[in-house]
Scaffold this active site. Sequence first.
Site, PDB file in Angstrom:
ATOM      1  N   ASP A  41       0.797  -1.166  -0.036  1.00 13.91           N
ATOM      2  CA  ASP A  41       0.416  -0.114  -0.269  1.00 13.91           C
ATOM      3  C   ASP A  41       1.216   0.767  -0.332  1.00 13.91           C
ATOM      4  O   ASP A  41       1.546   1.404   0.291  1.00 13.91           O
ATOM      5  CB  ASP A  41      -0.702  -0.181   1.253  1.00 13.91           C
ATOM      6  CG  ASP A  41      -2.246   0.824   0.928  1.00 13.91           C
ATOM      7  OD1 ASP A  41      -2.388   1.956  -0.277  1.00 13.91           O
ATOM      8  OD2 ASP A  41      -3.203   0.682   1.848  1.00 13.91           O
TER       9      ASP A  41
HETATM   10  C1  BGC Z   1      -4.903   2.859   0.381  1.00 13.07           C
HETATM   11  C2  BGC Z   1      -5.081   2.266  -1.119  1.00 13.07           C
HETATM   12  C3  BGC Z   1      -5.182   2.530  -2.751  1.00 13.07           C
HETATM   13  C4  BGC Z   1      -3.759   3.608  -2.407  1.00 13.07           C
HETATM   14  C5  BGC Z   1      -3.319   4.634  -3.525  1.00 13.07           C
HETATM   15  C6  BGC Z   1      -3.775   3.524  -0.008  1.00 13.07           C
HETATM   16  O1  BGC Z   1      -3.637   4.916   0.603  1.00 13.07           O
HETATM   17  O2  BGC Z   1      -5.078   2.392   1.198  1.00 13.07           O
HETATM   18  O3  BGC Z   1      -6.729   1.460  -1.385  1.00 13.07           O
HETATM   19  O4  BGC Z   1      -5.487   1.948  -3.582  1.00 13.07           O
HETATM   20  O5  BGC Z   1      -3.681   4.304  -1.625  1.00 13.07           O
HETATM   21  O6  BGC Z   1      -4.276   5.311  -4.281  1.00 13.07           O
END
Ligand code: BGC
Length: 755
Positions: free
Chosen positions: A287
């Site tokens: 993530d």
């Molecule tokens: C989130 C993810 C997301 C990623 C990219 C993160 O802050 O937890 O779910 O896909 O950002 O935007």
Amino acid sequence: MFGCNTPDNNVKSSILGTSPLMSQNIEKKVDSLLSLMTLEEKVGQMNQYNGFWDLTGPTPKDGAAAKKYEHLRKGWVGSMLNVRGVKNVRAVQKIAVEESRLGIPLIIGFDVIHGYKTMSPIPLAESASWDMEAIQKSSEIAALEASAAGINWTFAPMIDISRDARWGRVMEGAGEDPFLGAKIAEARVKGFQGEDLSASHTIAACAKHFAGYGFSEAGKDYNTVDIGTSTLNNIVFPPFRAATKSGVRTFMNSFNELNGIPATGNKMLQRDILKGDWQFNGFIVSDWGSIKEMINHGYTKDGSSAAETAVNAGSDMDMESYLYIKNLSSLVKEGKVEEQVIDDAVRRILRVKYELGLFDDPYKYCNYDREKEVIGSKANHEAVLDMAKKSIVLLKNNRKLLPLKKEGQKIALIGALANDKNSPLGSWRIAADDNTAVSVFEAMQQYDKNSLVYAKGADVSLGETGFVTETKINTTDKSEFKEAIDVAKSSDVVVMVLGEIGFQSGEARSRTELGLPGVQQELLEEVYKVNQNIVLVLNNGRPLTITWADKHIPAIVEAWHLGSQSGHAIAQVLYGDYNPSGKLPMSFPRNVGQIPIYYNYKNTGRPVEPNPDIVFWSHYSDQKNTPLYAFGHGLSYTSFTYENVIVNKVNSSSYSPEIKVSVEITNSGDVAGKEVVQLYIRDLFASVTRPVKELKGFEIISLKPGETKTVNFELNSETLGFYDNNGEWLIESGEFEVFVGGSSDNTIKSNFDLE
Ligand code: BGC
């Protein structure tokens, strides 16, 4: 005594639409490309950057953007996220393909969570439809639009089970139940990836967040997770297993630590379970910055050890930590990471790129004509409207206040959200144009044989709200109450649209109070004093505690954040042009103190009130144990009666059980309607205690007034077992109860034994 079977053995990552021969070819191509790559180029494939500058403008000269540009040219970037639109995607792809030594195309990721530009309802709302065909279709439309904008990988579906409405990210998921969650995971993966991943209208899906993120303590985002193996195996994992079985090509790990080990550095989760037991052969992306965050967790002491830990634990791609690109090559040279670990990660990434067809044509998602034609098309809007209607849940309808009469009525429409074209787009709508949803006010004006008067009553928020800005709720300004009260006084019916604005739920939007935000509760009570014929329409991204409203307001409609066509869907339901059939995918608590509250709880040693004067049983002294609205609850403009549950034991052995259950349902009202027929079981005595009810089947039926249908379910070795505390799948002999009904708290029952 135990029948043993492990459904995990059947979980095999398959590539939809890819024949064994095609897979072999892909494997050969991957190997031959890998053999040409330098260590730095391999590490580059594992590096993902966020979009960085006006891509079609001049080449950046210095700063972070210049560095990313330089890395692209060196072949040190495998993927980018948040680059969208044919022009921009073409620009970055061109650098990767035409300027880097090996010309390996980028995989372009984006959070297509509930639509790209034409927004469908938030995922929690769609889950309330219990309609797998519709959910699959919604993901297909999302893939169609995203792929036309150059994107070939979505960071969806988010399939974290959660029992905590304080957690803002429940809006992105399928609610509290693992069985429903697993079916939805499957439908979404199929919708995004289609039958053929190499087609230009399908995109790779990403099952996230692995794992346990929905169990963040106290519902506070990113918080610690500490849960046992039973919860992990029986509640958290089922949607992830289902996604793997459906051939999902990527996984994302999660921000949280799980039992002391951050998910990003968790070998047991990523290597042993996902890539080992489940034989997942796609890749895992971290993530955002989660590799670096292991330092804050207190798990790794610096960037180098964070990269070492993450890669050895199985995280294949680094989203925006910059730590793989900085450290992996030297870690290999120092012998801290074996090159075959890098090779395995790169193989997985290249495999998915080949499957997408990016090597055949890196610009296949970059067609200007298709972009123009597909995005925002009439057909897409029709599809999201259909999904929006299916997502609405009628929570309460006393005195048959709904549907509204179409003529001769004076209707007051109250609430800032009734005239809001932005909030219905919901959270996670990065590519949607602001203020493009159909508002309730706009849609209700089309029913022009009534007189409709709108009054705002009060703002929900003060000032601009956005994806990265904290929402400032109006807790003081009641200056427009009077106008609303006056309008209500002289009306036959009052429709009040209240709840959360679009950005009040979603990532980092945890709340400790779940009532109507700001002054809205007070507005509701003031209006009620002058007119009690109120229909309350809720806009929200999570269950709310609306105990006062439930007690006083005759009709309540759960309309979530329904996307671009929101207003039309709500108006059609209010006027009875569409008979609602949605059912809650998550329990609505009476107050925050009841959380976590969920229907599939365990019984405890003291489950029931022995005597009204005795205090020592499992309860609260100031509130009931039951939720305000149970999982599975949802009314219709007609009514349904359930009769004659019949159990037929085709095979009652716990080694290969086959139990058939049938039930008769009659439409006992006077209009046609749809019903989600739900089947639950209870394993009464087990070597590890089982919940009081577990959903194991559901079916949507349509019935004309007076019509009766028989619905048949089958229970077998996939649905009658559970994972014990060692992760073993068991089906135990003994007594089971079976419940059928239109809600988890309104069922009729029968029983059977397994030998
Ligand atoms: C989130 C993810 C997301 C990623 C990219 C993160 O802050 O937890 O779910 O896909 O950002 O935007």
